[in-house]
Motif scaffolding. Structure first.
Motif, PDB file in Angstrom:
ATOM      1  N   ALA A 190       0.841  -1.205   0.000  1.00  0.00           N
ATOM      2  CA  ALA A 190       0.000   0.000   0.000  1.00  0.00           C
ATOM      3  C   ALA A 190       0.872   1.249   0.000  1.00  0.00           C
ATOM      4  CB  ALA A 190      -0.933  -0.010   1.215  1.00  0.00           C
ATOM      5  N   LEU A 191       1.929   1.236   0.791  1.00  0.00           N
ATOM      6  CA  LEU A 191       2.844   2.376   0.829  1.00  0.00           C
ATOM      7  C   LEU A 191       3.568   2.557  -0.503  1.00  0.00           C
ATOM      8  CD1 LEU A 191       4.375   2.045   4.406  1.00  0.00           C
ATOM      9  CD2 LEU A 191       2.795   3.808   3.584  1.00  0.00           C
ATOM     10  N   GLU A 192       3.985   1.475  -1.116  1.00  0.00           N
ATOM     11  CA  GLU A 192       4.650   1.559  -2.409  1.00  0.00           C
ATOM     12  C   GLU A 192       3.721   2.147  -3.460  1.00  0.00           C
ATOM     13  OE1 GLU A 192       5.913  -2.469  -3.000  1.00  0.00           O
ATOM     14  OE2 GLU A 192       7.840  -2.152  -2.017  1.00  0.00           O
ATOM     15  N   GLU A 193       2.450   1.764  -3.425  1.00  0.00           N
ATOM     16  CA  GLU A 193       1.491   2.310  -4.374  1.00  0.00           C
ATOM     17  C   GLU A 193       1.293   3.815  -4.148  1.00  0.00           C
ATOM     18  OE1 GLU A 193      -2.142   0.077  -4.277  1.00  0.00           O
ATOM     19  OE2 GLU A 193      -1.164  -1.738  -5.007  1.00  0.00           O
ATOM     20  N   VAL A 214       3.459   5.897  -2.799  1.00  0.00           N
ATOM     21  CA  VAL A 214       4.688   6.583  -3.222  1.00  0.00           C
ATOM     22  C   VAL A 214       4.719   6.701  -4.745  1.00  0.00           C
ATOM     23  CG1 VAL A 214       7.202   6.366  -3.356  1.00  0.00           C
ATOM     24  CG2 VAL A 214       6.043   6.021  -1.173  1.00  0.00           C
ATOM     25  N   ALA A 215       4.357   5.648  -5.445  1.00  0.00           N
ATOM     26  CA  ALA A 215       4.336   5.691  -6.914  1.00  0.00           C
ATOM     27  C   ALA A 215       3.348   6.749  -7.402  1.00  0.00           C
ATOM     28  CB  ALA A 215       3.972   4.318  -7.472  1.00  0.00           C
ATOM     29  N   HIS A 216       2.195   6.804  -6.759  1.00  0.00           N
ATOM     30  CA  HIS A 216       1.194   7.802  -7.133  1.00  0.00           C
ATOM     31  C   HIS A 216       1.729   9.212  -6.873  1.00  0.00           C
ATOM     32  CE1 HIS A 216      -2.706   9.660  -7.679  1.00  0.00           C
ATOM     33  NE2 HIS A 216      -2.610  10.218  -6.483  1.00  0.00           N
ATOM     34  N   GLU A 240       5.901  14.573 -10.875  1.00  0.00           N
ATOM     35  CA  GLU A 240       6.353  14.705 -12.261  1.00  0.00           C
ATOM     36  C   GLU A 240       5.367  15.530 -13.084  1.00  0.00           C
ATOM     37  OE1 GLU A 240       6.909  10.685 -13.562  1.00  0.00           O
ATOM     38  OE2 GLU A 240       8.660  10.390 -12.269  1.00  0.00           O
ATOM     39  N   ASP A 241       4.074  15.285 -12.902  1.00  0.00           N
ATOM     40  CA  ASP A 241       3.054  16.050 -13.627  1.00  0.00           C
ATOM     41  C   ASP A 241       3.120  17.529 -13.246  1.00  0.00           C
ATOM     42  OD1 ASP A 241       2.227  13.727 -14.839  1.00  0.00           O
ATOM     43  OD2 ASP A 241       0.423  13.479 -13.590  1.00  0.00           O
ATOM     44  N   LEU A 242       3.243  17.815 -11.965  1.00  0.00           N
ATOM     45  CA  LEU A 242       3.328  19.201 -11.504  1.00  0.00           C
ATOM     46  C   LEU A 242       4.600  19.870 -12.015  1.00  0.00           C
ATOM     47  CD1 LEU A 242       1.983  18.893  -7.865  1.00  0.00           C
ATOM     48  CD2 LEU A 242       0.860  20.009  -9.799  1.00  0.00           C
ATOM     49  N   SER A 243       5.680  19.119 -12.068  1.00  0.00           N
ATOM     50  CA  SER A 243       6.929  19.668 -12.586  1.00  0.00           C
ATOM     51  C   SER A 243       6.763  20.061 -14.056  1.00  0.00           C
ATOM     52  CB  SER A 243       8.053  18.636 -12.440  1.00  0.00           C
ATOM     53  OG  SER A 243       9.243  19.135 -12.972  1.00  0.00           O
ATOM     54  N   ASP A 244       6.073  19.226 -14.821  1.00  0.00           N
ATOM     55  CA  ASP A 244       5.811  19.548 -16.233  1.00  0.00           C
ATOM     56  C   ASP A 244       4.979  20.823 -16.354  1.00  0.00           C
ATOM     57  OD1 ASP A 244       7.209  17.276 -16.945  1.00  0.00           O
ATOM     58  OD2 ASP A 244       5.405  16.064 -17.327  1.00  0.00           O
ATOM     59  N   VAL A 245       3.983  20.965 -15.499  1.00  0.00           N
ATOM     60  CA  VAL A 245       3.135  22.154 -15.524  1.00  0.00           C
ATOM     61  C   VAL A 245       3.968  23.396 -15.215  1.00  0.00           C
ATOM     62  CG1 VAL A 245       1.249  23.344 -14.319  1.00  0.00           C
ATOM     63  CG2 VAL A 245       0.985  20.948 -14.979  1.00  0.00           C
TER      64      VAL A 245
END
Length: 66
Positions: free
Chosen positions: A6-9, A11-13, A19-24
């Motif tokens: 659950a924690l790995e999921e 963290v991946a999310h 990454e999406d925010l960095s692109d924005v």
């Protein structure tokens, strides 16, 4: 589902969101830079026009309250 999975999921999310925010932010930075250049060019063009007409460029005028 165990806690580790659950924690790995999560963290991946979160990594995907970062990454999406960095692109924005990168796109916004490019847009702001382009707009700043355009505003600078427009200000120069207007100052040249004012000088050609014999006016004091707006940037060099004192504000009315002075």
């Amino acid at each position: 589902m165990d806690k580790l999975q659950a924690l790995e999921e999560r963290v991946a999310h979160l990594q995907r969101m970062v990454e999406d925010l960095s692109d924005v932010v990168a796109r916004q930075d490019a847009t702001l830079r382009a707009m700043s250049r355009r505003v600078g060019l427009l200000m120069e063009r207007e100052a040249e026009r004012e000088l050609a007409e014999g006016q004091i460029p707006l940037a060099d005028q004192r504000p009315p309250h002075w």
